[in-house]
Design an enzyme around this catalytic site. Structure first.
Site, PDB file in Angstrom:
ATOM      1  N   LYS A   1       0.833  -1.211   0.000  1.00  0.00           N
ATOM      2  CA  LYS A   1       0.000   0.000   0.000  1.00  0.00           C
ATOM      3  C   LYS A   1       0.865   1.257   0.000  1.00  0.00           C
ATOM      4  O   LYS A   1       0.656   2.160  -0.812  1.00  0.00           O
ATOM      5  CB  LYS A   1      -0.923   0.014   1.243  1.00  0.00           C
ATOM      6  CG  LYS A   1      -1.945  -1.090   1.290  1.00  0.00           C
ATOM      7  CD  LYS A   1      -2.869  -0.942   2.486  1.00  0.00           C
ATOM      8  CE  LYS A   1      -2.167  -0.974   3.813  1.00  0.00           C
ATOM      9  NZ  LYS A   1      -1.489  -2.261   4.105  1.00  0.00           N
TER      10      LYS A   1
ATOM     11  N   GLU B   1       1.279   5.514  11.566  1.00  0.00           N
ATOM     12  CA  GLU B   1       2.214   4.611  10.893  1.00  0.00           C
ATOM     13  C   GLU B   1       3.602   4.743  11.527  1.00  0.00           C
ATOM     14  O   GLU B   1       3.800   5.499  12.445  1.00  0.00           O
ATOM     15  CB  GLU B   1       2.253   4.927   9.399  1.00  0.00           C
ATOM     16  CG  GLU B   1       0.974   4.538   8.667  1.00  0.00           C
ATOM     17  CD  GLU B   1       0.733   3.040   8.647  1.00  0.00           C
ATOM     18  OE1 GLU B   1       1.496   2.298   8.011  1.00  0.00           O
ATOM     19  OE2 GLU B   1      -0.238   2.580   9.283  1.00  0.00           O
ATOM     20  N   ARG B   2       4.557   4.006  11.001  1.00  0.00           N
ATOM     21  CA  ARG B   2       5.897   3.971  11.596  1.00  0.00           C
ATOM     22  C   ARG B   2       6.645   5.290  11.373  1.00  0.00           C
ATOM     23  O   ARG B   2       6.563   5.878  10.303  1.00  0.00           O
ATOM     24  CB  ARG B   2       6.707   2.828  10.975  1.00  0.00           C
ATOM     25  CG  ARG B   2       6.064   1.468  11.147  1.00  0.00           C
ATOM     26  CD  ARG B   2       6.733   0.435  10.263  1.00  0.00           C
ATOM     27  NE  ARG B   2       6.000  -0.819  10.249  1.00  0.00           N
ATOM     28  CZ  ARG B   2       4.940  -1.070   9.482  1.00  0.00           C
ATOM     29  NH1 ARG B   2       4.483  -0.131   8.660  1.00  0.00           N
ATOM     30  NH2 ARG B   2       4.318  -2.220   9.522  1.00  0.00           N
TER      31      ARG B   2
END
Length: 479
Positions: free
Chosen positions: A159, A185-186
Site C-alpha cells: 500500500k 504509521e511507523r
C-alpha cells in the site's frame, strides 16, 4: 469557534490519556483545549461535560507528571492548524509545530481544525479522470479528479509503496499542492518519505503532517482534521487543486476506537466505537470538488486479517469513488503492483466518462481474467492439455494480460534494479487491446513482465537483419 475567557480549573482525576477537570464557574465548550503541567506542555481536548462542574477530555500529549489538584488553564479555543504559503515544504505535528528541525514557520495564519464540509450548492458536478501513470489502475479502476480513492490491503502487500509511487508520478505533471498525512504509521516511513521527496525536488509544493504510532490516540485522531484544514485553505483561498494522501485511514478509525474506549463508551461490533460511521463521515465529506478547486484524495486502508467485511473497511468503502484492492496472492506470485483486477472497481468506469473503447476493453479484460480464474482448478487437477482450444486461448490471453499489467516503479528502482516507468493511458489501452486480439501470441509471456508500453516488447524481440542484407549480396552456401 470563538475564544471564551474562563476561570482556571483543577485536575480531578487522571486515567491514562483521560483527564477529568473541575471548574467552579462556566465550563469550557466541547472541542476547546485545556493546558496543564509545566509551561502548559500537557494539552487536553474537551470531549464531554459530565455535570455542572466537571469536563472530561482526552490528552493530545503524554500525561506523565500530571496529578490531581494541579491547575488547568482553559484556552477557550479549539485545536488550530497553520495555513498559508509558509507551510509549504515543511513537516508538522498535530499542533502545527515544525518537526523537520527547520526554523519557525512564518507567513501563516491559524484556523480551527473543526470545520463543516462545503455545502452542496458549492460542489462541482463535473466528472474528470485523474491519470496516475500506473497501467492497472488507469485501465481498470480510473481515479476521479476531486474524488476519493482507497488502497485496500492487509499488512505487507504494497500500500505505502503504491502511494509513494503515485506521489512521484502525479507531482511531476500536476501544478497543484500535495499534502501527505501520516496517521499512526511507523516513524521510519515518515523520515524515509521526507528524504525521498527532498531528493526528488518536489518538497516546495508539498506539506507533510504526522501523528505517528508512538503518539497518544488523541493526537492520531486529530492529525487528519489538521491536514484537511490545510487542504481546504489551498482549495478555497489559493484556488488550487490539492492532492491529499493519507497513510493510513484505518489508523484514524483505530485511534477513534481507543478514544471511545478510554471515554467509557459502550463498544459496538468487533470492539469498534458506536460513532464509527459519523466519525468517518465527518472526515471524508470535507474531501470534495468545489467551484474553486478540488481535493483529490488517495487513502491507504489497512484491512485487518485481510477481512473485507470488517466494519472499518465497509464504512470507508461507502465514501470512495474508486477502490483499489491489493491481493496477497498476486504479491506472492511476483505480480507488482499486486492490484486484484476483479475486486478493484471505480465509479468512473462508465462509457459516458471514460469513453466507449476504454469501457469495452476494461470489461473484456475483466471477463478474460474471470474466465481464467474459473479454469485454474481444472488446470491444477488435470493440466492445461485437457482444456479445449478455445479455453487455452483464454488462458494464454489472461496470463499475458496479468504480466503486461505489472510495472516497474520509480520508488523501488534501488531494490529491483529496474528503471521505473510512467505509462500514458493511451499506451496502456493499446497494449491490452493487442493482447486481447492475439497480436502478440508468438511473444513469450516473460517478455511482457515488468515493462512499460507495449512497444518495448517489439524492440526487445526484434530479430537482427541477416548478414547478407547488411553487405548487399546473397549468403554464401556451404558446399
Amino acid at each position: 469557534m470563538e475564544r471564551v475567557s474562563l476561570a482556571p480549573g483543577t485536575v480531578a482525576s487522571v486515567r491514562g490519556s483521560v483527564v477529568d477537570v473541575q471548574f467552579e464557574g462556566q465550563l469550557p465548550p466541547i472541542y476547546s483545549l485545556l493546558r496543564a503541567g509545566p509551561e502548559g506542555s500537557i494539552v487536553i481536548e474537551v470531549l464531554a461535560q459530565r455535570d455542572a462542574r466537571h469536563v472530561r477530555g482526552i490528552a493530545l500529549t503524554p500525561t506523565q507528571g500530571l496529578a490531581r489538584g494541579m491547575p488547568v488553564t482553559a484556552t477557550g479555543g479549539p485545536l488550530e492548524a497553520p495555513v498559508g504559503k509558509g507551510a509549504l515544504s515543511r513537516m508538522f505535528d498535530v499542533f502545527g509545530r515544525p518537526i523537520d528541525r527547520g526554523p519557525a514557520v512564518t507567513d501563516v495564519t491559524w484556523r480551527s481544525v473543526h470545520r463543516a464540509p462545503p455545502p452542496l450548492a458549492r460542489r462541482s458536478t463535473r466528472s474528470e479522470i485523474f491519470e496516475t501513470g500506473v497501467k492497472v489502475i488507469d485501465v481498470l479502476a480510473p481515479l476521479e479528479r476531486g474524488g476519493k480513492a482507497g488502497l485496500f490491503g492487509g499488512a505487507g502487500v504494497g500500500k505505502t509503496v503504491l502511494l509513494t509511487e503515485m506521489i512521484h508520478n502525479m507531482i511531476g505533471h500536476e501544478k497543484g499542492v500535495s499534502i501527505f498525512c501520516g496517521i499512526g504509521e511507523r516513524c521510519r516511513e515518515g523520515e524515509d518519505l521526507y528524504r525521498t521527496m527532498k531528493a526528488a525536488g518536489v518538497l516546495p509544493s508539498m506539506v507533510m503532517l504526522f501523528g505517528q504510532m508512538n503518539e497518544p490516540p488523541g493526537s492520531r485522531f486529530r492529525i487528519g482534521h489538521a491536514a484537511l484544514t490545510m487542504a481546504e485553505y489551498f482549495r478555497d483561498d489559493e484556488r488550487r487543486d490539492v492532492l491529499l494522501l493519507i497513510d493510513n485511514i484505518f489508523r484514524f478509525v483505530q485511534a477513534g476506537m481507543e478514544v471511545s474506549g478510554l471515554m467509557g463508551q459502550m463498544p459496538s461490533r468487533l470492539g469498534y466505537q458506536p460513532t464509527l460511521a459519523s466519525e468517518i463521515a465527518d472526515l471524508e465529506e470535507r474531501i470534495s470538488n468545489t467551484d474553486s478547486g478540488a481535493i483529490t484524495s488517495l487513502q491507504a486502508v489497512y484491512v485487518p486479517a485481510d477481512d473485507f467485511t470488517d466494519p472499518a473497511a465497509v464504512h470507508i468503502f461507502s465514501h470512495l469513488s474508486a477502490s483499489i484492492v491489493l491481493s496477497r496472492k498476486r504479491a506472492s506470485e511476483g505480480l507488482y503492483p499486486a492490484v486484484d483486477p476483479l475486486q478493484s472497481s471505480s465509479k468512473m468506469a462508465t462509457p459516458g466518462i471514460v469513453g466507449e473503447r476504454h469501457y469495452r476493453l476494461a470489461q473484456e479484460i475483466r471477463q478474460t481474467l474471470a474466465e481464467y480464474a474459473g479454469l485454474k482448478d481444472i488446470i491444477s487437477m488435470l493440466g492445461l492439455e485437457q482444456l479445449s482450444p478455445k479455453d487455452r486461448k483464454v488462458v494464454a490471453r489472461a496470463r499475458r494480460l496479468e504480466r503486461f499489467l505489472t510495472q516497474p516503479f520509480f520508488t523501488t528502482e534501488k531494490f529491483s534494479g529496474l528503471r521505473g516507468k510512467l505509462v500514458p493511458l493511451a499506451d496502456a489501452l493499446d497494449g491490452c487491446e493487442r493482447i486481447l486480439r492475439d497480436e502478440l501470441g508468438d511473444v513469450p509471456e516473460s517478455a511482457l513482465y515488468m515493462i512499460g508500453a507495449i512497444g518495448e516488447v517489439e524492440r526487445s524481440t526484434a530479430k537482427p537483419p541477416p548478414v547478407s542484407a547488411k553487405v548487399g549480396h546473397a549468403p554464401a552456401h556451404a558446399p
